[in-house]
Write a protein that holds these residues in place. Structure first.
Motif, PDB file in Angstrom:
ATOM      1  N   ASP A   3      26.524 -36.303 -23.114  1.00  0.00           N
ATOM      2  CA  ASP A   3      25.612 -35.697 -24.090  1.00  0.00           C
ATOM      3  C   ASP A   3      26.111 -34.309 -24.501  1.00  0.00           C
ATOM      4  O   ASP A   3      26.072 -33.944 -25.687  1.00  0.00           O
ATOM      5  CB  ASP A   3      24.202 -35.581 -23.498  1.00  0.00           C
ATOM      6  CG  ASP A   3      23.534 -36.938 -23.338  1.00  0.00           C
ATOM      7  OD1 ASP A   3      24.030 -37.917 -23.916  1.00  0.00           O
ATOM      8  OD2 ASP A   3      22.524 -37.010 -22.605  1.00  0.00           O
ATOM      9  N   ARG A   4      26.584 -33.542 -23.524  1.00  0.00           N
ATOM     10  CA  ARG A   4      27.085 -32.197 -23.819  1.00  0.00           C
ATOM     11  C   ARG A   4      28.330 -32.265 -24.705  1.00  0.00           C
ATOM     12  O   ARG A   4      28.483 -31.489 -25.648  1.00  0.00           O
ATOM     13  CB  ARG A   4      27.403 -31.479 -22.509  1.00  0.00           C
ATOM     14  CG  ARG A   4      27.798 -30.016 -22.674  1.00  0.00           C
ATOM     15  CD  ARG A   4      28.077 -29.381 -21.328  1.00  0.00           C
ATOM     16  NE  ARG A   4      26.928 -29.514 -20.427  1.00  0.00           N
ATOM     17  CZ  ARG A   4      26.979 -29.222 -19.130  1.00  0.00           C
ATOM     18  NH1 ARG A   4      28.107 -28.801 -18.582  1.00  0.00           N
ATOM     19  NH2 ARG A   4      25.900 -29.350 -18.383  1.00  0.00           N
ATOM     20  N   LEU A   5      29.209 -33.215 -24.420  1.00  0.00           N
ATOM     21  CA  LEU A   5      30.442 -33.342 -25.201  1.00  0.00           C
ATOM     22  C   LEU A   5      30.147 -33.812 -26.619  1.00  0.00           C
ATOM     23  O   LEU A   5      30.771 -33.348 -27.588  1.00  0.00           O
ATOM     24  CB  LEU A   5      31.390 -34.319 -24.502  1.00  0.00           C
ATOM     25  CG  LEU A   5      32.860 -34.281 -24.908  1.00  0.00           C
ATOM     26  CD1 LEU A   5      33.437 -32.879 -24.783  1.00  0.00           C
ATOM     27  CD2 LEU A   5      33.665 -35.254 -24.059  1.00  0.00           C
ATOM     28  N   GLN A   6      29.172 -34.712 -26.755  1.00  0.00           N
ATOM     29  CA  GLN A   6      28.787 -35.153 -28.094  1.00  0.00           C
ATOM     30  C   GLN A   6      28.225 -33.998 -28.918  1.00  0.00           C
ATOM     31  O   GLN A   6      28.468 -33.910 -30.129  1.00  0.00           O
ATOM     32  CB  GLN A   6      27.756 -36.279 -27.997  1.00  0.00           C
ATOM     33  CG  GLN A   6      28.347 -37.640 -27.668  1.00  0.00           C
ATOM     34  CD  GLN A   6      27.309 -38.734 -27.790  1.00  0.00           C
ATOM     35  OE1 GLN A   6      26.201 -38.607 -27.302  1.00  0.00           O
ATOM     36  NE2 GLN A   6      27.669 -39.805 -28.469  1.00  0.00           N
ATOM     37  N   GLU A   7      27.487 -33.118 -28.277  1.00  0.00           N
ATOM     38  CA  GLU A   7      26.938 -31.956 -28.972  1.00  0.00           C
ATOM     39  C   GLU A   7      28.066 -31.038 -29.451  1.00  0.00           C
ATOM     40  O   GLU A   7      28.040 -30.536 -30.588  1.00  0.00           O
ATOM     41  CB  GLU A   7      25.986 -31.198 -28.048  1.00  0.00           C
ATOM     42  CG  GLU A   7      25.308 -29.998 -28.690  1.00  0.00           C
ATOM     43  CD  GLU A   7      24.431 -30.376 -29.873  1.00  0.00           C
ATOM     44  OE1 GLU A   7      24.264 -29.525 -30.762  1.00  0.00           O
ATOM     45  OE2 GLU A   7      23.933 -31.521 -29.914  1.00  0.00           O
ATOM     46  N   GLU A   8      29.065 -30.825 -28.609  1.00  0.00           N
ATOM     47  CA  GLU A   8      30.231 -30.033 -29.021  1.00  0.00           C
ATOM     48  C   GLU A   8      30.941 -30.695 -30.199  1.00  0.00           C
ATOM     49  O   GLU A   8      31.384 -30.030 -31.144  1.00  0.00           O
ATOM     50  CB  GLU A   8      31.212 -29.890 -27.849  1.00  0.00           C
ATOM     51  CG  GLU A   8      30.739 -28.983 -26.737  1.00  0.00           C
ATOM     52  CD  GLU A   8      31.780 -28.840 -25.644  1.00  0.00           C
ATOM     53  OE1 GLU A   8      32.927 -29.288 -25.854  1.00  0.00           O
ATOM     54  OE2 GLU A   8      31.457 -28.277 -24.584  1.00  0.00           O
ATOM     55  N   TRP A   9      31.031 -32.002 -30.137  1.00  0.00           N
ATOM     56  CA  TRP A   9      31.709 -32.759 -31.195  1.00  0.00           C
ATOM     57  C   TRP A   9      30.969 -32.590 -32.517  1.00  0.00           C
ATOM     58  O   TRP A   9      31.581 -32.376 -33.565  1.00  0.00           O
ATOM     59  CB  TRP A   9      31.775 -34.228 -30.777  1.00  0.00           C
ATOM     60  CG  TRP A   9      32.510 -35.143 -31.708  1.00  0.00           C
ATOM     61  CD1 TRP A   9      32.014 -35.794 -32.796  1.00  0.00           C
ATOM     62  CD2 TRP A   9      33.890 -35.522 -31.640  1.00  0.00           C
ATOM     63  NE1 TRP A   9      32.975 -36.552 -33.393  1.00  0.00           N
ATOM     64  CE2 TRP A   9      34.140 -36.409 -32.706  1.00  0.00           C
ATOM     65  CE3 TRP A   9      34.922 -35.192 -30.770  1.00  0.00           C
ATOM     66  CZ2 TRP A   9      35.392 -36.977 -32.928  1.00  0.00           C
ATOM     67  CZ3 TRP A   9      36.164 -35.768 -30.990  1.00  0.00           C
ATOM     68  CH2 TRP A   9      36.389 -36.632 -32.048  1.00  0.00           C
ATOM     69  N   ARG A  10      29.614 -32.697 -32.474  1.00  0.00           N
ATOM     70  CA  ARG A  10      28.806 -32.568 -33.690  1.00  0.00           C
ATOM     71  C   ARG A  10      28.917 -31.168 -34.276  1.00  0.00           C
ATOM     72  O   ARG A  10      28.934 -30.989 -35.498  1.00  0.00           O
ATOM     73  CB  ARG A  10      27.344 -32.906 -33.393  1.00  0.00           C
ATOM     74  CG  ARG A  10      27.041 -34.383 -33.293  1.00  0.00           C
ATOM     75  CD  ARG A  10      25.551 -34.636 -33.271  1.00  0.00           C
ATOM     76  NE  ARG A  10      24.918 -34.115 -32.069  1.00  0.00           N
ATOM     77  CZ  ARG A  10      24.742 -34.825 -30.955  1.00  0.00           C
ATOM     78  NH1 ARG A  10      25.170 -36.067 -30.904  1.00  0.00           N
ATOM     79  NH2 ARG A  10      24.151 -34.280 -29.910  1.00  0.00           N
ATOM     80  N   GLN A  11      28.980 -30.158 -33.409  1.00  0.00           N
ATOM     81  CA  GLN A  11      29.049 -28.782 -33.867  1.00  0.00           C
ATOM     82  C   GLN A  11      30.480 -28.344 -34.199  1.00  0.00           C
ATOM     83  O   GLN A  11      30.692 -27.210 -34.630  1.00  0.00           O
ATOM     84  CB  GLN A  11      28.461 -27.858 -32.798  1.00  0.00           C
ATOM     85  CG  GLN A  11      26.972 -28.074 -32.570  1.00  0.00           C
ATOM     86  CD  GLN A  11      26.418 -27.148 -31.493  1.00  0.00           C
ATOM     87  OE1 GLN A  11      27.106 -26.245 -31.017  1.00  0.00           O
ATOM     88  NE2 GLN A  11      25.154 -27.353 -31.131  1.00  0.00           N
ATOM     89  N   ASN A  12      31.404 -29.246 -33.978  1.00  0.00           N
ATOM     90  CA  ASN A  12      32.818 -28.976 -34.276  1.00  0.00           C
ATOM     91  C   ASN A  12      33.320 -27.721 -33.569  1.00  0.00           C
ATOM     92  O   ASN A  12      34.058 -26.909 -34.124  1.00  0.00           O
ATOM     93  CB  ASN A  12      33.032 -28.840 -35.795  1.00  0.00           C
ATOM     94  CG  ASN A  12      34.489 -29.009 -36.185  1.00  0.00           C
ATOM     95  OD1 ASN A  12      35.258 -29.681 -35.485  1.00  0.00           O
ATOM     96  ND2 ASN A  12      34.890 -28.398 -37.290  1.00  0.00           N
ATOM     97  N   ARG A  13      32.867 -27.550 -32.320  1.00  0.00           N
ATOM     98  CA  ARG A  13      33.302 -26.402 -31.538  1.00  0.00           C
ATOM     99  C   ARG A  13      34.717 -26.603 -31.026  1.00  0.00           C
ATOM    100  O   ARG A  13      35.058 -27.686 -30.556  1.00  0.00           O
ATOM    101  CB  ARG A  13      32.368 -26.207 -30.343  1.00  0.00           C
ATOM    102  CG  ARG A  13      31.085 -25.494 -30.667  1.00  0.00           C
ATOM    103  CD  ARG A  13      30.383 -25.122 -29.379  1.00  0.00           C
ATOM    104  NE  ARG A  13      29.120 -25.830 -29.248  1.00  0.00           N
ATOM    105  CZ  ARG A  13      28.484 -25.987 -28.098  1.00  0.00           C
ATOM    106  NH1 ARG A  13      29.010 -25.511 -26.992  1.00  0.00           N
ATOM    107  NH2 ARG A  13      27.352 -26.624 -28.051  1.00  0.00           N
TER     108      ARG A  13
END
Length: 467
Positions: A257-267
């Motif tokens: 879930d944390r990695l998907q959030e980073e992916w969505r935010q393009n961090r």
């Protein structure tokens, strides 16, 4: 030498191929012999009671690895490929109350009290292999009618005493059914690829299609990948504490879930590929530790490495298709077969180098193949991955396939991708041949103290305080 892709990639249940799937299969084989085997049955004698003793590594870590549960389920008529993991607790509770097993086709069944008739014998090892079992059948007067010893030799493979002796006597020589490309080692594999002009996957496919049609082979490969995918998805969807008493938390879903959030935010994340690899591998091995549906690759303890690398390939290479998946599986199975034939994939025999090390070599070979590698580059990738697992011990804390096993799969996947990348950037020439690494693993396993071979008597297993 021929070992089918479906011998290495078996669909079954966790937490261990050698300690769960193998013993369950062995118990089922014993039932088959009781029912229809040609054994010297005394006149009018009828089997009334069954008893089993577990030896060596199965005795030391059997409870943590679910061996006791697997044997009971096997005597009740269940097999790894079809048993429903969600129903096992109900079945085991009923047997504990009734003190009887009722396998289909065996009439009224047999007396079997799990507390009295299943013995974990830590004092007397059986001579053939560290994973030994003795199955016994008695009549109503407790006279022994039939006794069979067998061994779970890793990856779900089970052999009798006689079969084990035949395996040892044919080690290093041609064995198995005749196939067009019977390579026994990596050197022969490369020589055959050069002469034929075929890839490793194409040679492996040709060998498999001696026994299966192309459609049957592809359907089987697709089922294997479907089971791997399903295991990843279940592992990514669940939370909570894994069974066994260590109170180890599942982490794959939270990390995903944390990695998907980073992916969505393009961090920016320079470790992105490693993170995805680790999460996929951990998802599989958390599911395995919980006794879920899993695929040996080549064992349950190392089941996360190959699926993680395959899922990584599909994640970062959107042009990948189903043929890539089949190529990956066929290539990796060719390498896994060589390792098993010339060394071992059993943690109880050679330590974790034989499990995660073999899995990493298989995954590296498969990835190098779908990246367009030559046979020489593929062999190089497998060698790099295996070489850097040499000497790895098998020291599960509490006898459970959790610590350090789950994270070892994550690191095995990372090593596999690194090995494939290094190999693809070269021309296939390298200093240490894969065959030399495999032989080194075999010799290292022979030299390794038994405390570090899945007995939980050394390493992290004795230096970590159980919570």
């Amino acid at each position: 030498m021929f070992l089918s892709v479906f011998d290495l990639y078996k669909i079954g249940i966790g937490p261990s191929s050698s300690h769960t799937m193998g013993p369950m299969t062995a118990a089922a084989r014993f039932l088959d012999e009781l029912q229809g085997g040609d054994w010297p049955r005394p006149a009018n004698a009828r089997v009334s009671r069954l008893a089993v003793s577990l030896h060596g590594s199965l005795a030391f870590t059997g409870v943590g690895h679910g061996t006791d549960r697997a044997v009971i389920l096997g005597l009740a008529g269940f097999i790894p490929t079809t048993v429903d993991p969600d129903q096992t607790d109900t079945v085991l509770e009923r047997i504990a109350i009734e003190k009887r097993v009722h396998p289909a086709g065996h009439g009224e069944g047999y007396r079997f009290d799990p507390k009295a008739d299943l013995i974990l014998d830590k004092k007397v090892p059986l001579p053939g292999h560290a994973n030994g079992m003795a199955f016994n059948a008695f009549d109503a007067d407790d006279r022994l009618l039939l006794r069979r010893i067998c061994y779970s030799i890793g990856g779900g493979f089970v052999v009798s005493e006689e079969e084990l002796q035949r395996l040892k006597s044919t080690s290093g020589s041609a064995s198995g059914p005749r196939v067009p490309y019977p390579f026994r080692n990596a050197a022969e594999m490369l020589a055959m690829a050069k002469r034929s002009g075929l890839s490793i996957a194409e040679m492996k496919r040709t060998n498999e299609e001696i026994h299966l049609s192309r459609g049957e082979l592809d359907d089987g490969l697709d089922r294997v990948w479907g089971a791997m995918q399903g295991c990843i998805e279940r592992g990514l969807s669940k939370e909570g504490i894994m069974p066994g008493g260590l109170k180890v938390k599942r982490r794959a879903r939270q990390l995903h879930d944390r990695l998907q959030e980073e992916w969505r935010q393009n961090r920016p994340n320079p470790l992105l590929a490693n993170d995805w690899l680790s999460i996929y591998a951990m998802a599989v091995n958390e599911e395995n530790a919980a006794g879920g549906r899993v695929v040996t690759a080549p064992t349950n303890g190392a089941a996360g490495v190959v699926p993680a690398v395959m899922r990584y390939w599909l994640h970062f290479y959107p042009e990948a298709d189903q043929n890539d998946i089949r190529t990956f599986l066929l290539t990796s199975a060719a390498v896994g077969g060589i390792i098993k034939h010339n060394a071992s994939i059993s943690g109880a025999e050679v330590g974790c180098q034989g499990e995660v090390g073999s899995a990493s070599a298989m995954a590296a070979a498969g990835l190098a193949a779908v990246m367009g590698g030559t046979p020489e580059q593929i062999e190089n990738a497998a060698e790099i991955a295996l070489e850097h697992h040499l000497g790895m011990t098998c020291d599960p804390v509490g006898g459970l396939v959790q610590v350090p096993c789950i994270e070892r799969n994550a690191l095995g996947a990372v090593k596999a991708v690194t090995a494939a990348s290094l190999a693809i950037k070269g021309d296939g020439t390298h200093f240490v041949p894969l065959d030399a690494a495999i032989e080194t693993m075999r010799q290292t396993g022979l030299d390794m103290n038994e405390r570090y071979k899945e007995t939980s008597q050394g390493g992290l297993a004795v230096n970590v305080v159980e919570c």
